[in-house]
Scaffold this motif. Structure first.
Motif, PDB file in Angstrom:
ATOM      1  N   CYS A  14       0.862  -1.183   0.185  1.00  0.00           N
ATOM      2  CA  CYS A  14       0.323   0.129  -0.283  1.00  0.00           C
ATOM      3  C   CYS A  14       0.715   1.277  -0.069  1.00  0.00           C
ATOM      4  CB  CYS A  14      -0.839   0.244   1.118  1.00  0.00           C
ATOM      5  SG  CYS A  14      -0.098   0.048   2.496  1.00  0.00           S
ATOM      6  N   HIS A  15       2.417   0.733   0.400  1.00  0.00           N
ATOM      7  CA  HIS A  15       2.926   2.446   0.366  1.00  0.00           C
ATOM      8  C   HIS A  15       2.406   3.143   1.342  1.00  0.00           C
ATOM      9  CE1 HIS A  15       3.934   0.494  -3.690  1.00  0.00           C
ATOM     10  NE2 HIS A  15       4.748   1.420  -4.420  1.00  0.00           N
ATOM     11  N   ASP A  16       1.828   2.669   2.612  1.00  0.00           N
ATOM     12  CA  ASP A  16       1.504   3.719   3.727  1.00  0.00           C
ATOM     13  C   ASP A  16       2.957   3.816   4.508  1.00  0.00           C
ATOM     14  OD1 ASP A  16      -0.875   4.226   2.859  1.00  0.00           O
ATOM     15  OD2 ASP A  16      -2.060   3.202   4.820  1.00  0.00           O
ATOM     16  N   CYS A  17       3.928   3.121   4.202  1.00  0.00           N
ATOM     17  CA  CYS A  17       5.111   3.430   5.070  1.00  0.00           C
ATOM     18  C   CYS A  17       5.969   4.505   4.428  1.00  0.00           C
ATOM     19  CB  CYS A  17       5.782   2.281   5.087  1.00  0.00           C
ATOM     20  SG  CYS A  17       6.446   1.287   3.921  1.00  0.00           S
ATOM     21  N   GLN A  18       5.828   4.335   3.045  1.00  0.00           N
ATOM     22  CA  GLN A  18       6.525   5.389   2.243  1.00  0.00           C
ATOM     23  C   GLN A  18       6.026   6.493   2.612  1.00  0.00           C
ATOM     24  OE1 GLN A  18       7.933   4.178  -1.386  1.00  0.00           O
ATOM     25  NE2 GLN A  18       7.192   5.957  -2.535  1.00  0.00           N
ATOM     26  N   ILE A  19       4.772   7.098   2.336  1.00  0.00           N
ATOM     27  CA  ILE A  19       3.893   7.902   2.138  1.00  0.00           C
ATOM     28  C   ILE A  19       4.352   8.238   3.725  1.00  0.00           C
ATOM     29  CG2 ILE A  19       1.666   9.126   2.289  1.00  0.00           C
ATOM     30  CD1 ILE A  19       0.825   7.260  -0.387  1.00  0.00           C
ATOM     31  N   GLY A  20       4.176   8.288   4.956  1.00  0.00           N
ATOM     32  CA  GLY A  20       4.809   8.055   6.227  1.00  0.00           C
ATOM     33  C   GLY A  20       5.932   9.156   6.200  1.00  0.00           C
ATOM     34  N   CYS A  21       6.894   8.482   5.729  1.00  0.00           N
ATOM     35  CA  CYS A  21       8.278   9.103   5.785  1.00  0.00           C
ATOM     36  C   CYS A  21       8.340  10.391   4.493  1.00  0.00           C
ATOM     37  CB  CYS A  21       9.337   7.886   5.022  1.00  0.00           C
ATOM     38  SG  CYS A  21      10.508   8.454   4.851  1.00  0.00           S
ATOM     39  N   LYS A  22       7.805  10.313   3.763  1.00  0.00           N
ATOM     40  CA  LYS A  22       7.529  12.038   3.197  1.00  0.00           C
ATOM     41  C   LYS A  22       6.933  13.136   4.613  1.00  0.00           C
ATOM     42  CE  LYS A  22       9.002  11.335  -0.710  1.00  0.00           C
ATOM     43  NZ  LYS A  22      10.532  11.680  -1.404  1.00  0.00           N
ATOM     44  N   ASP A  23       5.994  11.973   4.558  1.00  0.00           N
ATOM     45  CA  ASP A  23       5.116  12.843   5.373  1.00  0.00           C
ATOM     46  C   ASP A  23       5.585  13.974   6.448  1.00  0.00           C
ATOM     47  OD1 ASP A  23       2.245  14.546   6.335  1.00  0.00           O
ATOM     48  OD2 ASP A  23       2.633  13.613   7.987  1.00  0.00           O
ATOM     49  N   GLU A  24       6.675  13.391   6.841  1.00  0.00           N
ATOM     50  CA  GLU A  24       7.669  13.554   8.138  1.00  0.00           C
ATOM     51  C   GLU A  24       8.450  14.243   8.322  1.00  0.00           C
ATOM     52  OE1 GLU A  24       8.343  13.970  12.046  1.00  0.00           O
ATOM     53  OE2 GLU A  24       6.507  13.014  11.418  1.00  0.00           O
ATOM     54  N   HIS A  25       9.343  14.018   7.011  1.00  0.00           N
ATOM     55  CA  HIS A  25      10.696  14.458   6.639  1.00  0.00           C
ATOM     56  C   HIS A  25      10.523  15.849   5.490  1.00  0.00           C
ATOM     57  CE1 HIS A  25      12.620  12.312   9.441  1.00  0.00           C
ATOM     58  NE2 HIS A  25      12.109  11.431   9.203  1.00  0.00           N
ATOM     59  N   CYS A  26       9.821  15.597   4.025  1.00  0.00           N
ATOM     60  CA  CYS A  26       9.634  16.480   3.100  1.00  0.00           C
ATOM     61  C   CYS A  26       8.518  17.682   3.947  1.00  0.00           C
ATOM     62  CB  CYS A  26       8.600  15.979   2.242  1.00  0.00           C
ATOM     63  SG  CYS A  26       9.627  14.606   1.243  1.00  0.00           S
ATOM     64  N   GLY A  27       9.957  18.826   3.747  1.00  0.00           N
ATOM     65  CA  GLY A  27       9.091  20.035   3.830  1.00  0.00           C
ATOM     66  C   GLY A  27       9.292  20.717   5.693  1.00  0.00           C
ATOM     67  N   ASN A  28      10.048  19.243   6.445  1.00  0.00           N
ATOM     68  CA  ASN A  28      10.257  19.936   8.521  1.00  0.00           C
ATOM     69  C   ASN A  28      11.768  19.446   8.050  1.00  0.00           C
ATOM     70  OD1 ASN A  28       7.366  19.453   8.963  1.00  0.00           O
ATOM     71  ND2 ASN A  28       7.489  17.426   8.362  1.00  0.00           N
ATOM     72  N   ASP A  29      12.730  20.301   8.845  1.00  0.00           N
ATOM     73  CA  ASP A  29      13.721  20.197   9.187  1.00  0.00           C
ATOM     74  C   ASP A  29      13.961  20.178  10.717  1.00  0.00           C
ATOM     75  OD1 ASP A  29      16.541  21.339  10.006  1.00  0.00           O
ATOM     76  OD2 ASP A  29      16.360  23.241   8.729  1.00  0.00           O
ATOM     77  N   TRP A  30      14.389  18.942  10.652  1.00  0.00           N
ATOM     78  CA  TRP A  30      14.334  17.764  12.593  1.00  0.00           C
ATOM     79  C   TRP A  30      16.087  18.004  12.515  1.00  0.00           C
ATOM     80  CZ3 TRP A  30       9.723  18.048  13.793  1.00  0.00           C
ATOM     81  CH2 TRP A  30       9.113  17.385  13.370  1.00  0.00           C
ATOM     82  N   SER A  31      16.523  18.970  12.556  1.00  0.00           N
ATOM     83  CA  SER A  31      18.086  19.841  12.859  1.00  0.00           C
ATOM     84  C   SER A  31      18.173  19.200  14.288  1.00  0.00           C
ATOM     85  CB  SER A  31      18.620  20.669  12.231  1.00  0.00           C
ATOM     86  OG  SER A  31      19.202  20.735  11.238  1.00  0.00           O
ATOM     87  N   PRO A  32      18.746  19.051  15.020  1.00  0.00           N
ATOM     88  CA  PRO A  32      19.723  18.256  14.165  1.00  0.00           C
ATOM     89  C   PRO A  32      20.477  16.324  13.611  1.00  0.00           C
ATOM     90  CG  PRO A  32      20.705  17.943  16.425  1.00  0.00           C
ATOM     91  CD  PRO A  32      18.983  18.595  16.265  1.00  0.00           C
ATOM     92  N   TYR A  33      19.259  16.149  13.526  1.00  0.00           N
ATOM     93  CA  TYR A  33      19.031  14.679  13.066  1.00  0.00           C
ATOM     94  C   TYR A  33      19.045  14.864  11.683  1.00  0.00           C
ATOM     95  CZ  TYR A  33      17.057  14.309  18.056  1.00  0.00           C
ATOM     96  OH  TYR A  33      17.162  13.923  19.427  1.00  0.00           O
ATOM     97  N   ALA A  34      18.254  15.913  10.896  1.00  0.00           N
ATOM     98  CA  ALA A  34      17.779  16.252   9.546  1.00  0.00           C
ATOM     99  C   ALA A  34      17.725  17.249   9.043  1.00  0.00           C
ATOM    100  CB  ALA A  34      17.118  14.922   8.829  1.00  0.00           C
TER     101      ALA A  34
END
Length: 265
Positions: A14-34
């Motif tokens: 279903c790609h829900d894991c892939q979508i969740g990763c994108k939702d969490e990290h695209c457009g979000n700056d989680w410095s100093p982690y990423a």
């Protein structure tokens, strides 16, 4: 030490894991982690779809893949000043210290590190370390939380059931902390029929013999047989019923084999 267990028998693609990763990290700056993940080109969690066999004997496998957070991480060896292992075992690329270090992309034998051309930094899955450390109510990687069929587990390695699991490419010697259950094994399949009667043959015995061992199956009410769980190898496939016999050669060294319709005369 943290680890992931991914059960491919449960994964439905279903790609829900892939979508969740994108939702969490695209457009979000989680410095100093990423730093933010690009919307396109990066798949810190990626679901690979593989079609196996040949019509009409086809199986489709869905396999979520990510950074393996290896115990013997090649990326740390390539840039120890920029890549570090946390106390919980997760491997993180420091986005500031790794800036401009494109060689890190090639250091990963699994292809799990991506190059962000805009920011000029190598990036990959962090195990959502920012959620684990930040007191967030979720306290688990987004890919795990987003999987509605429970195909991905995350936790302390000692608490997870690792019996019967495998890792990708153990020959690399990286000792991954991502474990898989029900990784696909090769198969040989076909449909046996009587060309004179123009009917399928039920109950025919089918054996595959090779240096890797011997495997057996019986044709079902549709005339189909599936020799499953085969290791890579070359096989002599023998089909027999009521004094009739057919011998074929097949190889599973590169891919699964769909023999199609097989006449037993």
């Amino acid at each position: 030490m943290k680890a992931f267990v991914i059960d491919l028998e449960k994964c439905v693609g279903c790609h829900d894991c892939q979508i969740g990763c994108k939702d969490e990290h695209c457009g979000n700056d989680w410095s100093p982690y990423a730093k933010p993940q690009p919307e396109t080109g990066h798949f810190w969690m990626k679901v690979n779809q593989t079609e196996r066999g040949a019509r009409p004997h086809v199986k489709v496998t869905y396999q979520p893949t990510m950074c393996n957070h290896c115990e013997n991480a090649p990326c740390i060896g390539a840039a120890p000043e920029a890549v570090y292992r946390r106390e919980d075992g997760l491997i993180v690329i420091d986005p500031e210290k790794a800036k401009g270090n494109k060689k890190l992309v090639d250091s990963c034998p699994y292809g799990a590190i991506y190059w962000n051309a805009e920011l000029e930094i190598p990036q990959k899955c962090t195990g959502c370390a920012h959620l684990l450390d930040g007191g967030h109510p979720l306290s688990t990687p987004r890919c795990v939380d987003n999987c509605h069929v429970g195909a991905i587990e995350f936790g302390e390695m000692d608490d997870l059931d690792l019996e019967g699991t495998e890792v990708l490419h153990p020959e690399y010697g990286t000792r991954p902390h991502v474990f898989y259950r029900n990784l696909p094994k090769k198969f040989i399949a076909g449909t046996v029929y009587d060309p004179e009667a123009e009917e399928i043959i039920e109950g025919a015995s089918v054996t595959a013999e090779g240096e890797e061992g011997s495997f057996a199956a019986t044709t079902d009410s549709w005339g189909d047989f599936w020799l499953r769980g085969l290791p890579d190898g070359d096989w002599k496939v023998t089909i027999a019923k009521d004094g009739k016999q057919k011998v074929l050669e097949a190889s599973t060294r590169k891919e699964d084999v769909g023999l199609g319709d097989v006449a037993l005369a």
